[in-house]
Design a protein around this motif. Sequence first.
Motif, PDB file in Angstrom:
ATOM      1  N   THR A  46      -0.613  10.798 -10.866  1.00  0.00           N
ATOM      2  CA  THR A  46       0.517  11.669 -11.185  1.00  0.00           C
ATOM      3  C   THR A  46       1.025  12.261  -9.889  1.00  0.00           C
ATOM      4  OG1 THR A  46      -0.852  13.612 -11.401  1.00  0.00           O
ATOM      5  CG2 THR A  46      -0.551  12.306 -13.390  1.00  0.00           C
ATOM      6  N   ASP A  47       2.249  12.773  -9.939  1.00  0.00           N
ATOM      7  CA  ASP A  47       2.804  13.403  -8.737  1.00  0.00           C
ATOM      8  C   ASP A  47       1.908  14.532  -8.257  1.00  0.00           C
ATOM      9  OD1 ASP A  47       6.427  13.153  -9.112  1.00  0.00           O
ATOM     10  OD2 ASP A  47       4.807  11.650  -8.974  1.00  0.00           O
ATOM     11  N   ASN A  55      -5.384  15.771   2.742  1.00  0.00           N
ATOM     12  CA  ASN A  55      -5.098  15.024   3.966  1.00  0.00           C
ATOM     13  C   ASN A  55      -4.702  15.934   5.118  1.00  0.00           C
ATOM     14  OD1 ASN A  55      -5.357  12.343   4.566  1.00  0.00           O
ATOM     15  ND2 ASN A  55      -3.754  11.717   3.126  1.00  0.00           N
ATOM     16  N   GLU A  97      -2.441  14.711  -0.753  1.00  0.00           N
ATOM     17  CA  GLU A  97      -1.661  15.010   0.454  1.00  0.00           C
ATOM     18  C   GLU A  97      -2.129  16.313   1.100  1.00  0.00           C
ATOM     19  OE1 GLU A  97      -0.281  13.234   2.218  1.00  0.00           O
ATOM     20  OE2 GLU A  97       1.824  13.533   2.676  1.00  0.00           O
ATOM     21  N   TYR A 129      -1.035  13.144  -6.433  1.00  0.00           N
ATOM     22  CA  TYR A 129      -0.612  12.697  -5.108  1.00  0.00           C
ATOM     23  C   TYR A 129      -0.511  13.890  -4.163  1.00  0.00           C
ATOM     24  CZ  TYR A 129       2.494  11.361  -1.336  1.00  0.00           C
ATOM     25  OH  TYR A 129       3.037  11.163  -0.101  1.00  0.00           O
ATOM     26  N   GLN A 130       0.073  14.962  -4.697  1.00  0.00           N
ATOM     27  CA  GLN A 130       0.269  16.170  -3.892  1.00  0.00           C
ATOM     28  C   GLN A 130      -1.080  16.745  -3.440  1.00  0.00           C
ATOM     29  OE1 GLN A 130       3.375  16.630  -2.883  1.00  0.00           O
ATOM     30  NE2 GLN A 130       2.246  17.936  -1.462  1.00  0.00           N
ATOM     31  N   THR A 179       7.172  11.781  -1.905  1.00  0.00           N
ATOM     32  CA  THR A 179       7.101  11.783  -0.436  1.00  0.00           C
ATOM     33  C   THR A 179       6.243  10.651   0.125  1.00  0.00           C
ATOM     34  OG1 THR A 179       5.193  13.277  -0.408  1.00  0.00           O
ATOM     35  CG2 THR A 179       7.374  14.296  -0.298  1.00  0.00           C
ATOM     36  N   GLY A 180       5.771   9.762  -0.751  1.00  0.00           N
ATOM     37  CA  GLY A 180       4.985   8.632  -0.264  1.00  0.00           C
ATOM     38  C   GLY A 180       5.862   7.395  -0.153  1.00  0.00           C
ATOM     39  N   LEU A 202      -5.439   6.921  -2.964  1.00  0.00           N
ATOM     40  CA  LEU A 202      -3.982   6.890  -3.006  1.00  0.00           C
ATOM     41  C   LEU A 202      -3.467   5.553  -3.563  1.00  0.00           C
ATOM     42  CD1 LEU A 202      -1.789   8.880  -2.110  1.00  0.00           C
ATOM     43  CD2 LEU A 202      -1.733   7.720   0.093  1.00  0.00           C
ATOM     44  N   GLN A 203      -4.253   4.499  -3.361  1.00  0.00           N
ATOM     45  CA  GLN A 203      -3.814   3.169  -3.819  1.00  0.00           C
ATOM     46  C   GLN A 203      -4.015   2.971  -5.320  1.00  0.00           C
ATOM     47  OE1 GLN A 203      -2.169   1.961  -1.488  1.00  0.00           O
ATOM     48  NE2 GLN A 203      -3.130   3.329   0.026  1.00  0.00           N
ATOM     49  N   ARG A 253       0.860  -1.203   0.000  1.00  0.00           N
ATOM     50  CA  ARG A 253       0.000   0.000   0.000  1.00  0.00           C
ATOM     51  C   ARG A 253       0.878   1.228   0.000  1.00  0.00           C
ATOM     52  NH1 ARG A 253      -4.303  -2.270   2.346  1.00  0.00           N
ATOM     53  NH2 ARG A 253      -4.069  -4.383   1.622  1.00  0.00           N
ATOM     54  N   ILE A 254       0.313   2.249  -0.615  1.00  0.00           N
ATOM     55  CA  ILE A 254       1.034   3.520  -0.589  1.00  0.00           C
ATOM     56  C   ILE A 254       0.599   4.290   0.657  1.00  0.00           C
ATOM     57  CG2 ILE A 254       1.292   5.745  -1.747  1.00  0.00           C
ATOM     58  CD1 ILE A 254       0.784   4.075  -4.388  1.00  0.00           C
ATOM     59  N   ILE A 255       1.582   4.719   1.398  1.00  0.00           N
ATOM     60  CA  ILE A 255       1.274   5.509   2.596  1.00  0.00           C
ATOM     61  C   ILE A 255       1.940   6.865   2.448  1.00  0.00           C
ATOM     62  CG2 ILE A 255       1.477   5.621   5.098  1.00  0.00           C
ATOM     63  CD1 ILE A 255       1.749   2.538   4.998  1.00  0.00           C
ATOM     64  N   SER A 256       1.150   7.890   2.590  1.00  0.00           N
ATOM     65  CA  SER A 256       1.694   9.233   2.370  1.00  0.00           C
ATOM     66  C   SER A 256       2.458   9.701   3.606  1.00  0.00           C
ATOM     67  CB  SER A 256       0.581  10.217   2.055  1.00  0.00           C
ATOM     68  OG  SER A 256      -0.175  10.453   3.215  1.00  0.00           O
ATOM     69  N   LYS A 257       3.255  10.726   3.378  1.00  0.00           N
ATOM     70  CA  LYS A 257       4.092  11.248   4.449  1.00  0.00           C
ATOM     71  C   LYS A 257       3.237  11.791   5.601  1.00  0.00           C
ATOM     72  CE  LYS A 257       7.733  14.697   4.906  1.00  0.00           C
ATOM     73  NZ  LYS A 257       8.424  15.707   4.109  1.00  0.00           N
ATOM     74  N   VAL A 271       7.529   6.541  -3.281  1.00  0.00           N
ATOM     75  CA  VAL A 271       6.675   6.822  -4.445  1.00  0.00           C
ATOM     76  C   VAL A 271       6.226   8.280  -4.409  1.00  0.00           C
ATOM     77  CG1 VAL A 271       5.779   4.501  -4.950  1.00  0.00           C
ATOM     78  CG2 VAL A 271       4.777   5.841  -3.105  1.00  0.00           C
ATOM     79  N   TYR A 272       6.022   8.825  -5.580  1.00  0.00           N
ATOM     80  CA  TYR A 272       5.563  10.228  -5.723  1.00  0.00           C
ATOM     81  C   TYR A 272       6.403  11.226  -4.907  1.00  0.00           C
ATOM     82  CZ  TYR A 272       1.347   7.716  -7.183  1.00  0.00           C
ATOM     83  OH  TYR A 272       0.459   6.876  -7.772  1.00  0.00           O
TER      84      TYR A 272
END
Lengths: 224, 428
Positions: free
Chosen positions: B254-255, B265, B262, B258-259, A218-219, B248-249, A167-171, A215-216
């Motif tokens: 794209t970056d 979040n 984030e 994701y940003q 910061t993930g 997120l999964q 799984r991807i976990i973000s910062k 990944v990405y």
Amino acid sequence: MKILIIEDENELADSISEYLSEENYLCEFARTYNQALEKIESFHYDCILLDIMLPDGNGMNILEELKRQDKQDGVIIISAKNALDDKIKGLQIGADDYLTKPFHLSELAARIYSIIRRKQFRNTNIIQQNELQIDLLGKTVKFKNHPIELTKKEFNLLLYFIGNNNRIISKSTLAEHLSGDFADMLDNHDFVYAHIKNLKKKLNEVGCKNYLKTVYGTGYKWEG
Amino acid sequence: MNKLLNKSLKSFTIYALIVLATSVPAYYFLVDSIWLRELDEHNEIVADRTEKELNNLNLAETELNQSITLWNKIQPGTNLEKTTLDKNRKDSTYTVLRKNPYVAHDDIDRFRGLSRVIKIYRENYLLTVETNVEETEETAIAIAILTFLFFLILVVGFLILNRRLSVKLWQPFRNTLTELKTFNLNSQSNISFEKSNILEFEELNVALNKLIEHTVSVYKSQKEFTENASHELQTPLAIIKNKLDILLQKEALTDRQYQIIEDINKALTRVSRINKNLLLLAKIENHQFDDSETINVSELTEECLEQLQEHFSNKELSVHTSIEKDCVVTGNRVLIEVLINNLLLNSIRHNSQKGIVEVKLNQTGLFISNSGIITLEKEHLFKRFKKTSEESSGSGLGLAIVEQICKRHQWTIDYKFQQEKHTFKISF
């Protein structure tokens, strides 16, 4: 692994199930107190997620019922109430863990993972992840019988990643996990990066394959 | 500040003084005129008798003259002498002041006199009778002294009555006041005033009761709203959070995407934190925390510092601590931990890179300071959602919570800015 999700909010139950299904968990649902009682009487689950605020009853009673029937299912209480006395009461009655809404699914997954492992390996408490051996009780990690000295936080992170395999976990999620309530009060999440870097380094030093991917930017993702 | 009863007492006393003071001349004139009338009467009796008796004696001329001379000698205050005045002349009454030759003291005495022409054997004589009468000032002084005595009795009586009345009469008022002073909106106790049989106090109590009931109900619904709203928000927040986790999964973000996730979040974390803090505040105000544990604050502070260690070093802050061993307070562990953490986190967040943090703890209190540039506005510091600095990430509730926790434990919190340091001081 069978999981029972006792939750009246469909959206929430669905998200949980969607996240967990990818890890070979089989999720069943109970939307009401009575449904929940039926399910726990008829089946055995590895882990039960219990929302204690149900429309037709108090989840605490379900917990008592489980105890009365001497069931060994692991239970995680999910509550919108961050009430300490609820938490203490729940843990006393026999819940294994307590999560307050809103939580991250990765947090939930990591806790389910630990509980199920604890229940399954009641004699040894050892998790084998590829060449890594993780002792849940002793909080030690070995790589092909080489001990790896990890700090509390690094050990914690390692478990978190393994519990969220692939799984991807973000910062920001990690920051929340590591610093609990303070995460958003600290604008700077660099401390997460520092811990990850150390963990990676220690694993690399003993020759462990690089399972932890960035990944990405910061993930992070554990590809075990 | 004056007591109400003392105010009325003052007026009463002044009024009594005026009345009694004006009564002095009135009494004086009354007494004096009675005196003089009586003496005039007496003098007339003397004159009548003298005339009558002398005429009855039937003395010869020479004998009469001798008698009159003798009379004049031995009768003090009367005088009889031949006169050419007419018998029909009106009597005259007069008052004189002179020395009395028959008494030892040197005082001037006042005499009331009567001079009348009497007839003895066809001869006219002028008879003057003078009787000693009390002097004006003596009468006046006696009356004044007596009046003053009465005035004193009055005032002393007033004072005693006043004291008793103020105790007795105002008792219901005082009871009400005591109730009001101990009343606290936060404490869930209802107020009840003692029944009073005094109309005004009863009216006051009724009015106060109404006011308080209204206030309490408004306050309660406000609080319930906050609590319920916060509670209800938890679930949708959880749903959003979880959906983001799932998003997120998904493959091939794209970056940039994701940003964005984030960023959402982070905002979400803030919202849930505000929510949790509102609930916490509501709970502190509802006294839902037991506060009778004995807590070693020294250890607790050390633990909190330990937990935040990496964040101190992250910002390269130099932390100076002087923590006395085994300082103990009574309170709630969770709350005190929240308090210490909030203050420490503030000292990190509102600090400059490589700044200073000082933590001092002893049995009297806890001091937490950090480097700063300008003083913060004290009056807004502990208010909810009042941002006192440029920082935007806080929930705006940290210090409000700190203040509430202090209140709950009956501690005082104080803020100072000196020597380029913000200092928060909590006195146990």
